[in-house]
Design an enzyme around this catalytic site. Structure first.
Site, PDB file in Angstrom:
ATOM      1  N   ASP A  10      -1.816  -3.163 -14.432  1.00  0.00           N
ATOM      2  CA  ASP A  10      -2.240  -2.868 -15.810  1.00  0.00           C
ATOM      3  C   ASP A  10      -2.888  -4.046 -16.537  1.00  0.00           C
ATOM      4  OD1 ASP A  10      -0.991  -0.399 -15.327  1.00  0.00           O
ATOM      5  OD2 ASP A  10       0.895  -1.106 -16.174  1.00  0.00           O
TER       6      ASP A  10
ATOM      7  N   ARG B  90      -7.833  -2.259 -10.749  1.00  0.00           N
ATOM      8  CA  ARG B  90      -8.643  -1.261 -11.431  1.00  0.00           C
ATOM      9  C   ARG B  90      -9.346  -1.819 -12.663  1.00  0.00           C
ATOM     10  NH1 ARG B  90      -4.461   3.382 -12.216  1.00  0.00           N
ATOM     11  NH2 ARG B  90      -3.115   1.548 -12.380  1.00  0.00           N
TER      12      ARG B  90
ATOM     13  N   CYS C  72       0.843  -1.207   0.000  1.00  0.00           N
ATOM     14  CA  CYS C  72       0.000   0.000   0.000  1.00  0.00           C
ATOM     15  C   CYS C  72       0.875   1.253   0.000  1.00  0.00           C
ATOM     16  CB  CYS C  72      -0.929   0.014   1.208  1.00  0.00           C
ATOM     17  SG  CYS C  72      -1.974   1.498   1.272  1.00  0.00           S
TER      18      CYS C  72
ATOM     19  N   ASN D 156       1.007  -8.168 -10.853  1.00  0.00           N
ATOM     20  CA  ASN D 156      -0.062  -7.188 -10.659  1.00  0.00           C
ATOM     21  C   ASN D 156       0.337  -5.871 -11.313  1.00  0.00           C
ATOM     22  OD1 ASN D 156      -1.462  -5.498  -7.736  1.00  0.00           O
ATOM     23  ND2 ASN D 156      -2.393  -5.879  -9.695  1.00  0.00           N
TER      24      ASN D 156
END
Length: 383
Positions: free
Chosen positions: A229, A252, A122, A227
């Protein structure tokens, strides 16, 4: 909710369509990346339904451990999950090894998720700036101590539970240390590593560096999940084939296309591509609303999430005239309450949106501009 379309070619499946996490055979080899304020139980359940129950792994929103003097399960709504979400993991973060170990023990014994994951990825200032999340990449001895103590806590509580780790490739481009992170993780009994191919400095901007992810996958003895795109079936396949990862994590891309896991599963099963009509997409709002209310949301809170989803999904609507998709979007977003939004969705399905389709290919650009500097706030002082 998916409609077959004739004469569409199949996506060639990659050589690897599953991976193992201890005794779990995971298909498809995908993970829904945890995103704070997005991937709560209702959103996860929505994705699972739309996938035809073929999600790979699900993970909780990340759970903080530093704020409590004594970790209290009841104080963290992020820990709630439903039986149909399995295999399910709980991801948590913190900078104090003893608190992380205590939280892991309590979560494992009381909730019995399928695995527990330490967050070292994060980038939020309120997390990384206090030395947890990706802040741990600036203090690898502390990360090692956390992994050691959490693994010991799990081994000592009588629950058979894999430990996994998610990290970034480093704090910034001058301190990429993901290979060292891998070495530490494997030495402390971590059984799967998910690597977000950006530095903390990048945040979620720019493009993920898959060359570094590939280096980690080549060096690892444990499954490595890439992870960053991954926003389509084709990209998922290319990443798995080109970089040797065991699977991909999608964040996303799923926010804008919650069908993506089912689309990947279809491709890996050799099924033809499918399209989603705008009418089928509009049916999602009623389902999502029901999940939000069942999860204890207020009507106003559910309305906010419905509008977030509407803003994203409508970007993918297309037809003979793009302004029609914009009209559909505006009609949904201008609703005064959840009930009105649901009514409008039904009316649009039978009227203005008829003939539109949802095309995930329109959702390629999910990134912003790359940051050029990191602005430190008070929480970074002394680091």
């Amino acid at each position: 909710m998916l409609k077959d379309v004739e004469n569409l070619e199949k996506v060639e499946k990659p050589s690897r369509t599953t991976f193992r996490l201890r005794n779990l055979e995971v298909f498809p080899n995908t993970i829904l990346s945890p995103m704070d304020g997005v991937t709560d139980a209702p959103f996860r359940r929505l994705c699972r339904v739309l996938s035809g129950d073929r999600m790979g792994l699900l993970v909780s929103e990340f759970v903080p451990t530093d704020g409590d003097a004594v970790f209290n399960l009841e104080g963290h709504k992020q820990l709630r999950f439903f039986p149909e979400e399995r295999p399910f993991g709980v991801q948590f973060f913190g900078r104090f090894p003893d608190k992380m170990a205590d939280a892991a023990r309590k979560i494992a014994v009381a909730l019995k998720p399928d695995y527990i994951e330490v967050n070292a990825g994060c980038p939020a200032p309120k997390v990384a700036g206090k030395g947890s999340g990706s802040g741990l990449l600036r203090d690898l001895p502390r990360l090692q101590e956390i992994l050691h103590d959490v693994r010991a806590a799990l081994d000592g509580c009588g629950v058979d539970m894999p430990l996994t780790l998610k990290c970034r490739i480093g704090w910034d481009s001058e301190s990429i240390n993901v290979l060292e992170t891998l070495r530490i993780a494997e030495g402390e009994g971590v059984e799967m590593l998910t690597v977000h191919g950006r530095t903390r400095l990048q945040g979620y901007n720019g493009l993920a560096d898959w060359d570094w992810i590939g280096k980690v996958a080549a060096a690892a003895k444990i499954p490595v999940i890439g992870n960053g795109d991954v926003n389509s079936v084709e990209v998922a396949r290319e990443r798995i084939e080109s970089y040797g990862v065991s699977g991909v994590a999608i964040g996303r891309g799923a926010m804008h296309n919650p069908w993506i896991f089912g689309q990947i599963a279809d491709a890996w099963e050799g099924k033809p591509k499918r399209v989603i009509t705008a009418g089928e997409a509009l049916d999602v709002f009623k389902l999502y609303y029901g999940f939000k209310i069942e999860d204890g949301s207020t009507d106003k809170g559910a309305e906010g999430r419905l509008k977030q989803l509407a803003a994203r999904l409508c970007k993918g609507f297309c037809g003979s005239e793009d302004d029609v998709a914009m009209q559909v979007r505006q009609a949904l977003l201008s609703s005064s309450c959840a009930a009105e939004l649901l009514d409008r969705a039904q009316s649009l399905k039978d009227g203005l949106a008829k003939g539109l389709v949802f095309d995930p290919g329109r959702l390629v650009n999910l990134n912003g501009a790359k940051e050029t500097e990191l602005k430190f706030g008070d929480q970074f002082k002394g680091r």
